[in-house]
Motif scaffolding. Structure first.
Motif, mmCIF file in Angstrom:
data_model
loop_
_atom_site.group_PDB
_atom_site.id
_atom_site.type_symbol
_atom_site.label_atom_id
_atom_site.label_comp_id
_atom_site.label_asym_id
_atom_site.label_seq_id
_atom_site.Cartn_x
_atom_site.Cartn_y
_atom_site.Cartn_z
ATOM 1 N N THR A 174 0.826 -1.200 0.000
ATOM 2 C CA THR A 174 0.000 0.000 0.000
ATOM 3 C C THR A 174 0.866 1.257 0.000
ATOM 4 O OG1 THR A 174 -1.813 -1.144 1.104
ATOM 5 C CG2 THR A 174 -1.773 1.249 1.294
ATOM 6 N N ILE A 175 1.934 1.237 0.766
ATOM 7 C CA ILE A 175 2.845 2.389 0.797
ATOM 8 C C ILE A 175 3.452 2.599 -0.585
ATOM 9 C CG2 ILE A 175 5.000 3.281 1.757
ATOM 10 C CD1 ILE A 175 4.264 1.688 4.366
ATOM 11 N N TYR A 176 3.919 1.514 -1.199
ATOM 12 C CA TYR A 176 4.490 1.638 -2.536
ATOM 13 C C TYR A 176 3.445 2.143 -3.531
ATOM 14 C CZ TYR A 176 9.089 -0.438 -1.681
ATOM 15 O OH TYR A 176 10.374 -0.677 -1.257
ATOM 16 N N TYR A 177 2.224 1.689 -3.390
ATOM 17 C CA TYR A 177 1.159 2.153 -4.284
ATOM 18 C C TYR A 177 0.961 3.654 -4.131
ATOM 19 C CZ TYR A 177 -3.203 2.481 -6.807
ATOM 20 O OH TYR A 177 -4.172 2.826 -7.710
ATOM 21 N N ARG A 178 0.909 4.100 -2.892
ATOM 22 C CA ARG A 178 0.729 5.538 -2.636
ATOM 23 C C ARG A 178 1.929 6.354 -3.124
ATOM 24 N NH1 ARG A 178 -3.024 7.345 1.117
ATOM 25 N NH2 ARG A 178 -2.401 9.344 0.233
ATOM 26 N N MET A 179 3.110 5.720 -3.191
ATOM 27 C CA MET A 179 4.304 6.393 -3.695
ATOM 28 C C MET A 179 4.384 6.334 -5.229
ATOM 29 S SD MET A 179 7.039 4.997 -0.838
ATOM 30 C CE MET A 179 8.485 5.816 -1.502
ATOM 31 N N GLY A 180 3.445 5.632 -5.851
ATOM 32 C CA GLY A 180 3.405 5.542 -7.305
ATOM 33 C C GLY A 180 4.200 4.388 -7.885
ATOM 34 N N ASN A 181 4.740 3.512 -7.046
ATOM 35 C CA ASN A 181 5.507 2.364 -7.526
ATOM 36 C C ASN A 181 4.573 1.143 -7.538
ATOM 37 O OD1 ASN A 181 7.326 0.298 -8.036
ATOM 38 N ND2 ASN A 181 8.972 1.286 -6.876
ATOM 39 N N TYR A 182 3.796 1.033 -8.611
ATOM 40 C CA TYR A 182 2.752 0.017 -8.685
ATOM 41 C C TYR A 182 3.314 -1.399 -8.817
ATOM 42 C CZ TYR A 182 0.216 4.321 -9.490
ATOM 43 O OH TYR A 182 -0.274 5.587 -9.358
ATOM 44 N N LYS A 183 4.483 -1.517 -9.438
ATOM 45 C CA LYS A 183 5.098 -2.844 -9.581
ATOM 46 C C LYS A 183 5.487 -3.394 -8.210
ATOM 47 C CE LYS A 183 8.730 -5.349 -11.987
ATOM 48 N NZ LYS A 183 9.828 -5.277 -12.943
ATOM 49 N N ILE B 282 -8.465 4.540 -2.957
ATOM 50 C CA ILE B 282 -7.425 4.624 -1.926
ATOM 51 C C ILE B 282 -7.960 4.214 -0.562
ATOM 52 C CG2 ILE B 282 -5.929 6.234 -0.678
ATOM 53 C CD1 ILE B 282 -5.442 7.651 -3.303
ATOM 54 N N GLU B 283 -9.237 4.450 -0.326
ATOM 55 C CA GLU B 283 -9.849 4.082 0.949
ATOM 56 C C GLU B 283 -9.915 2.573 1.136
ATOM 57 O OE1 GLU B 283 -10.729 6.311 3.338
ATOM 58 O OE2 GLU B 283 -9.893 7.836 2.025
ATOM 59 N N LYS B 284 -9.879 1.824 0.029
ATOM 60 C CA LYS B 284 -9.979 0.359 0.110
ATOM 61 C C LYS B 284 -8.629 -0.332 0.147
ATOM 62 C CE LYS B 284 -14.495 -0.199 -2.010
ATOM 63 N NZ LYS B 284 -15.247 -0.869 -3.073
ATOM 64 N N VAL C 191 -6.452 -7.791 0.294
ATOM 65 C CA VAL C 191 -5.348 -7.848 -0.660
ATOM 66 C C VAL C 191 -5.809 -8.488 -1.958
ATOM 67 C CG1 VAL C 191 -3.065 -8.836 -1.089
ATOM 68 C CG2 VAL C 191 -3.583 -7.852 1.137
ATOM 69 N N ARG C 192 -6.555 -9.567 -1.850
ATOM 70 C CA ARG C 192 -7.067 -10.249 -3.046
ATOM 71 C C ARG C 192 -7.910 -9.283 -3.883
ATOM 72 N NH1 ARG C 192 -8.888 -14.477 -0.978
ATOM 73 N NH2 ARG C 192 -7.302 -15.900 -1.673
ATOM 74 N N SER C 193 -8.752 -8.526 -3.227
ATOM 75 C CA SER C 193 -9.617 -7.573 -3.921
ATOM 76 C C SER C 193 -8.806 -6.516 -4.667
ATOM 77 C CB SER C 193 -10.552 -6.911 -2.908
ATOM 78 O OG SER C 193 -11.320 -5.913 -3.522
#
Length: 143
Positions: free
Chosen positions: A95-104, A138-140, A123-125
């Motif tokens: 989630t932190i990486y996602y928020r930082m823009g590192n989707y991989k 982002i809330e999910k 996580v599965r969702s």
């Protein structure tokens, strides 16, 4: 007299057999007690590590809510070092990486979390949303 001597010899042999069996059983009891002590010690160490990991995750969540993503990532890494099989730590890291823009990296860490806990529905969702290129709310995100 010979019959009595033979009888006494047999009794002595029986007595010695019982003594040897008793010594063997005491050795086995000592072995089991030592094994149990090791298990108890390992359990205490594991519990202590889990408590420490949860403290780091608590700090990482505070940093995450304050949008201090580097600090949140650092605290999450500490939790993983202390307790490497904690699915929630990898979910948080994703989630932190996602928020930082590192989707991989986010996807990699979410997959690790799901491997550690196959029933981690949040996580599965999110991974299904990523797979289907659906916009992620982002809330999910798993925290």
């Amino acid at each position: 007299i010979h019959a009595l001597e033979d009888s006494l010899d047999m009794q002595n042999q029986s007595y010695n057999t019982v003594l040897n069996t008793n010594e063997g059983l005491h050795s086995y009891i000592n072995f089991l007690e030592d094994s149990l002590s090791v298990v108890i010690l390992d359990d205490k160490i594991r519990q202590n590590n889990l408590n420490n990991a949860m403290k780091f995750l608590s700090l990482s969540l505070t940093a995450y809510y304050n949008s201090e993503f580097q600090l949140a990532l650092k605290e999450t890494e500490k939790a993983i070092q202390v307790f490497p099989d904690l699915a929630i730590a990898y979910a948080r890291k994703g989630t932190i990486y996602y928020r930082m823009g590192n989707y991989k990296r986010a996807t990699i860490n979410w997959n690790i979390a799901l491997q550690l806990d196959p029933e981690y529905d949040e996580v599965r969702s999110v991974l299904l949303d990523v797979k289907e290129n659906t916009a992620i709310d982002i809330e999910k995100l798993p925290e």
